[in-house]
Design a protein around this motif. Sequence first.
Motif, PDB file in Angstrom:
ATOM      1  N   VAL A 141       0.854  -1.185   0.000  1.00 23.20           N
ATOM      2  CA  VAL A 141       0.000   0.000   0.000  1.00 23.20           C
ATOM      3  C   VAL A 141       0.893   1.239   0.000  1.00 23.20           C
ATOM      4  CG1 VAL A 141      -1.859   1.242   1.154  1.00 23.20           C
ATOM      5  CG2 VAL A 141      -1.775  -1.259   1.280  1.00 23.20           C
ATOM      6  N   VAL A 142       1.900   1.228   0.876  1.00 24.03           N
ATOM      7  CA  VAL A 142       2.854   2.342   0.944  1.00 24.03           C
ATOM      8  C   VAL A 142       4.265   1.787   0.789  1.00 24.03           C
ATOM      9  CG1 VAL A 142       3.717   4.291   2.282  1.00 24.03           C
ATOM     10  CG2 VAL A 142       1.323   3.584   2.524  1.00 24.03           C
ATOM     11  N   ALA A 169       1.107  -4.225   3.711  1.00 29.50           N
ATOM     12  CA  ALA A 169       0.677  -2.879   4.088  1.00 29.50           C
ATOM     13  C   ALA A 169       1.759  -1.844   3.812  1.00 29.50           C
ATOM     14  CB  ALA A 169       0.269  -2.857   5.562  1.00 29.50           C
ATOM     15  N   ILE A 170       2.959  -2.091   4.342  1.00 27.35           N
ATOM     16  CA  ILE A 170       4.019  -1.086   4.245  1.00 27.35           C
ATOM     17  C   ILE A 170       5.368  -1.756   4.037  1.00 27.35           C
ATOM     18  CG2 ILE A 170       5.329   0.655   5.541  1.00 27.35           C
ATOM     19  CD1 ILE A 170       2.793   1.575   6.818  1.00 27.35           C
ATOM     20  N   LYS A 185      -2.783  -4.868   7.664  1.00 29.52           N
ATOM     21  CA  LYS A 185      -3.158  -6.202   7.216  1.00 29.52           C
ATOM     22  C   LYS A 185      -2.501  -6.522   5.878  1.00 29.52           C
ATOM     23  CE  LYS A 185      -7.752  -6.028   9.379  1.00 29.52           C
ATOM     24  NZ  LYS A 185      -9.216  -6.165   9.135  1.00 29.52           N
ATOM     25  N   GLY A 186      -2.235  -7.819   5.669  1.00 19.20           N
ATOM     26  CA  GLY A 186      -1.674  -8.262   4.405  1.00 19.20           C
ATOM     27  C   GLY A 186      -2.240  -9.602   4.014  1.00 19.20           C
ATOM     28  N   ALA A 199       5.948 -10.402   4.478  1.00 22.47           N
ATOM     29  CA  ALA A 199       5.661  -9.760   5.762  1.00 22.47           C
ATOM     30  C   ALA A 199       4.673  -8.624   5.541  1.00 22.47           C
ATOM     31  CB  ALA A 199       6.928  -9.228   6.412  1.00 22.47           C
ATOM     32  N   VAL A 200       3.739  -8.449   6.468  1.00 18.11           N
ATOM     33  CA  VAL A 200       2.736  -7.381   6.352  1.00 18.11           C
ATOM     34  C   VAL A 200       3.399  -6.021   6.490  1.00 18.11           C
ATOM     35  CG1 VAL A 200       0.606  -6.448   7.311  1.00 18.11           C
ATOM     36  CG2 VAL A 200       0.962  -8.925   7.247  1.00 18.11           C
ATOM     37  N   VAL A 201       4.248  -5.877   7.494  1.00 19.21           N
ATOM     38  CA  VAL A 201       5.081  -4.678   7.662  1.00 19.21           C
ATOM     39  C   VAL A 201       6.518  -5.126   7.412  1.00 19.21           C
ATOM     40  CG1 VAL A 201       5.896  -2.895   9.248  1.00 19.21           C
ATOM     41  CG2 VAL A 201       3.490  -3.604   9.294  1.00 19.21           C
TER      42      VAL A 201
END
Length: 277
Positions: A141-142, A169-170, A185-186, A199-201
């Motif tokens: 997302v970012v 997510a990031i 969330k991922g 990894a989500v983050v």
Amino acid sequence: KTMKKRFLCLALVLVMLVGIIPFSAVTAFAAGGDGLTEATAKVVTNYAEFESAMEDSSIVYVKIDSNIDSAIQKSGSGIDAGAMVAGKKVLIVNATAEFYGYTGAKTIDCLLYVQDGDDLTIKGDGTLRFEPNSNAGFNSVVRIEGGTVTVSGNVTIEGYTGAENYANAITNRGGNLNLLKGTYKGTLRVDSSNTNNFAVVDLQGGNTVINNIAVSATVSHDGVNESKASAMRITTGVNSVVIQGGTFEKVNNYSIAVDSSKVIADYVYSGIKMYDA
């Protein structure tokens, strides 16, 4: 006759007043604000408006007040971003905004791309969701290559996919990231050997401060390397990571994956919770 003259005079005054109002001000008002203050935030209702506002360095405040379900369709080949953040931006998300890469068009690597000189704040109580159209990029997302990103409030940042793909997510690869609050969330629906450990983050570089956040992932694949998926990953490329609190949902083997000789105790300060999915 006197009343008629008064009415005509009043009408003339109104016409003159309208005439001296700058056209740009009228346009900005009609478009939902000039974006210079939070009170006059630029309101966006679709992807085209979102991209335009995020890439316009003269606009600071951008607001999503109503649900958006909009395709990112860019012609040509190669990899591109949904929007290249320009300068200082405050994105206020008060609804569910879902942007998705269009099948058959250019690969969309991320929704928001942040680089040196950019300063992005995301806040609100809504959801910012991105669904990529390929597994050839970071699919975040970012995506942060430089600059500063701060997330606060009760906003949810979600990478989602319903196909055999992945979305997080990031990804921080070289900037300053401050996750002060929010839910992340991922989704992993493909063998994670294709994702370089999902990894989500995903913290691959730069500096990150984490306070009171919740991180979780959806995993639905029987690939042999699926166990490498994690809520958060810290690689050897990071400059610093400070975890002051948060909840990280365990994905198979890992809540937080740490590379090299480091251990999670090197980053955790207090208030962290890790639990099985």
